[in-house]
Design a protein around this motif. Structure first.
Motif, PDB file in Angstrom:
ATOM      1  N   SER A  22       9.465  -6.705   0.074  1.00  7.67           N
ATOM      2  CA  SER A  22       8.132  -7.265   0.142  1.00  7.67           C
ATOM      3  C   SER A  22       7.616  -6.718   1.508  1.00  7.67           C
ATOM      4  O   SER A  22       8.367  -6.638   2.627  1.00  7.67           O
ATOM      5  CB  SER A  22       8.369  -8.844   0.415  1.00  7.67           C
ATOM      6  N   HIS A  28       4.257  -6.190   4.120  1.00 11.35           N
ATOM      7  CA  HIS A  28       2.721  -6.525   4.304  1.00 11.35           C
ATOM      8  C   HIS A  28       2.376  -5.856   5.785  1.00 11.35           C
ATOM      9  O   HIS A  28       2.747  -6.024   6.918  1.00 11.35           O
ATOM     10  CB  HIS A  28       2.808  -7.964   4.632  1.00 11.35           C
ATOM     11  N   GLU A  80      -1.477  -4.240  -3.356  1.00 11.20           N
ATOM     12  CA  GLU A  80      -2.459  -5.140  -3.198  1.00 11.20           C
ATOM     13  C   GLU A  80      -3.364  -4.910  -2.024  1.00 11.20           C
ATOM     14  O   GLU A  80      -2.604  -4.902  -0.737  1.00 11.20           O
ATOM     15  CB  GLU A  80      -2.198  -6.621  -3.392  1.00 11.20           C
ATOM     16  N   THR A  90      -6.367  -6.193   0.438  1.00 11.57           N
ATOM     17  CA  THR A  90      -7.629  -7.294   0.630  1.00 11.57           C
ATOM     18  C   THR A  90      -8.021  -6.726   2.143  1.00 11.57           C
ATOM     19  O   THR A  90      -7.598  -6.255   2.991  1.00 11.57           O
ATOM     20  CB  THR A  90      -6.561  -8.473   0.552  1.00 11.57           C
ATOM     21  N   GLU A 106      -5.691  -5.393   4.768  1.00  8.45           N
ATOM     22  CA  GLU A 106      -4.053  -5.686   4.594  1.00  8.45           C
ATOM     23  C   GLU A 106      -3.613  -4.924   3.553  1.00  8.45           C
ATOM     24  O   GLU A 106      -4.254  -5.007   2.392  1.00  8.45           O
ATOM     25  CB  GLU A 106      -4.010  -6.986   4.673  1.00  8.45           C
ATOM     26  N   ARG A 139      -0.367  -4.947   1.111  1.00 13.39           N
ATOM     27  CA  ARG A 139       0.817  -5.468   0.520  1.00 13.39           C
ATOM     28  C   ARG A 139       1.595  -4.607  -0.543  1.00 13.39           C
ATOM     29  O   ARG A 139       0.992  -4.384  -1.581  1.00 13.39           O
ATOM     30  CB  ARG A 139       0.820  -7.050  -0.144  1.00 13.39           C
ATOM     31  N   SER A 196       5.315  -4.462  -3.001  1.00 14.49           N
ATOM     32  CA  SER A 196       6.225  -5.061  -3.190  1.00 14.49           C
ATOM     33  C   SER A 196       7.044  -4.355  -4.459  1.00 14.49           C
ATOM     34  O   SER A 196       6.270  -3.500  -5.241  1.00 14.49           O
ATOM     35  CB  SER A 196       6.090  -6.487  -3.864  1.00 14.49           C
ATOM     36  N   SER A 246       4.807  -8.488   7.887  1.00 18.17           N
ATOM     37  CA  SER A 246       6.255  -9.104   7.466  1.00 18.17           C
ATOM     38  C   SER A 246       6.718  -7.901   6.783  1.00 18.17           C
ATOM     39  O   SER A 246       6.187  -6.821   5.930  1.00 18.17           O
ATOM     40  CB  SER A 246       5.842 -10.334   6.564  1.00 18.17           C
ATOM     41  N   TRP A 247       8.148  -8.005   6.554  1.00 15.69           N
ATOM     42  CA  TRP A 247       8.946  -7.120   6.028  1.00 15.69           C
ATOM     43  C   TRP A 247      10.262  -7.826   5.494  1.00 15.69           C
ATOM     44  O   TRP A 247      11.091  -8.494   6.358  1.00 15.69           O
ATOM     45  CB  TRP A 247       9.470  -5.955   6.798  1.00 15.69           C
ATOM     46  N   ASP A 263      14.285  -9.280  -0.316  1.00 16.88           N
ATOM     47  CA  ASP A 263      13.502 -10.528  -0.112  1.00 16.88           C
ATOM     48  C   ASP A 263      14.516 -11.764  -0.638  1.00 16.88           C
ATOM     49  O   ASP A 263      14.456 -12.049  -1.851  1.00 16.88           O
ATOM     50  CB  ASP A 263      12.200 -10.636  -0.984  1.00 16.88           C
TER      51      ASP A 263
END
Length: 242
Positions: free
Chosen positions: A14, A16, A48, A50, A57, A59, A61, A171-172, A176
Motif C-alpha cells: 500500500s 500513498h 486511485e 483523488t 493524491e 494510492r 496497491s 504512507s507506505w 501491509d
C-alpha cells in the motif's frame, strides 16, 4: 495474505503519495500510461487518483508486495516523468531495467533505533509470532524462523522509497502487515523514527508507541553500551492500553 515457503511471506503493498506539482487529470493520465504501457506491466497493481485541497493524491496497491516493492521508487519517478513533473521527460525505463539497489549496511550508530525497538519487544515479552521484520523489499520474516501469521509489531529495515521531487510520501506499507509498522530514516541531523498503522483505529496508539520508542532511543544514544535490560521501558499497558 499468501504464505510463502520457508520463513518469509509476501503480503499486500500500500503506497500513498501527495503530488504537489501536477494536476489531478495529468497525474491520472500518467498513471494510466505507465501502468498499461509496454515498459511497466505489474499484474495486480491498482491505482486511485483523488484531488485534495493541496494537490492530487495517488494510492497504489498490489496484492503481492514482493512484485512491486523493489522498484516502487522507480515506478513513482516514471509516473512523475510521464506527468511532466520529473527530470526524465516522460521516458520510460525498459523491461530490462535493473531493480533499485538495496540500502547499504548501516553503521553502528544507525543500529541504535533497532536496538531500542528490540528492548521494547524484550521488556514487553512479545512472542516471536507477534513480531516480524522486513529485511528485503516486500518480504516479512519472523525471528522465530517460521512464517509470521498476524504480527502486532513490524520493524521495517528497508523503509519506503524516496518520492519524486515535489511529491510527499503519506504512507507506505510493504507488506501491509502488523498492527504497528516501525521504520527509521537516517539523516545527518539524526534518526527520524516513524510508527504507522494500516488500521485507522490504531493511529493514536501508534503515536504513543512512537513517543516511547523515541525516548528509549534517546537513552540508548546517550549510553550506547547500556544493556537492553537496563533501559527504562514503561509497561506495555501504559503505552498501548492492553
Amino acid at each position: 495474505m499468501t504464505v510463502e515457503s520457508g520463513s518469509a511471506r509476501s503480503g499486500r503493498l500500500s503506497l500513498h503519495v501527495l503530488a504537489l506539482n501536477v494536476g489531478a487529470a495529468g497525474l491520472a493520465a500518467a498513471v494510466s500510461r505507465v501502468l498499461t504501457g509496454r515498459a511497466m506491466r505489474h499484474a495486480g497493481v491498482s491505482a486511485e487518483v483523488t484531488d485534495a485541497w493541496d494537490g492530487p493524491e495517488l494510492r497504489l496497491s498490489c496484492e503481492d508486495a514482493r512484485a512491486v516493492a523493489p522498484g516502487a521508487g522507480r515506478l513513482l519517478r516514471e509516473i512523475a516523468a510521464a506527468a511532466g513533473a520529473g527530470p526524465e521527460g516522460g521516458a520510460e525505463a525498459g523491461p530490462e531495467a535493473a531493480p533499485e539497489a538495496a540500502p547499504e549496511a548501516a553503521p553502528e550508530a544507525a543500529l541504535i533505533p533497532y536496538r531500542a525497538w528490540q528492548a521494547l519487544m524484550a521488556h514487553w515479552q512479545v512472542a516471536d509470532g507477534a513480531r516480524a521484520e522486513i529485511t528485503a523489499p516486500g518480504l516479512l520474516t519472523s525471528p522465530g524462523g517460521g512464517a509470521p501469521e498476524e504480527p502486532v509489531f513490524v520493524f521495517d529495515h528497508v523503509g519506503p522509497p524516496a518520492p519524486p521531487p515535489g511529491w510527499r510520501l503519506l504512507s507506505w506499507y510493504a507488506p501491509d502487515a502488523g498492527v504497528y509498522h516501525c521504520s527509521v530514516r537516517h539523516a545527518p541531523t539524526g534518526h527520524h523514527l516513524k510508527v504507522g498503522s494500516p488500521r485507522p483505529g490504531e493511529r493514536k496508539r501508534a503515536a504513543e508507541l512512537l513517543r516511547t520508542w523515541q525516548a528509549v532511543t534517546t537513552e540508548l544514544t546517550a549510553s550506547p553500551g547500556l544493556p537492553l535490560c537496563a533501559l527504562h521501558v514503561p509497561a506495555r499497558r501504559l503505552v498501548l492500553g492492553d
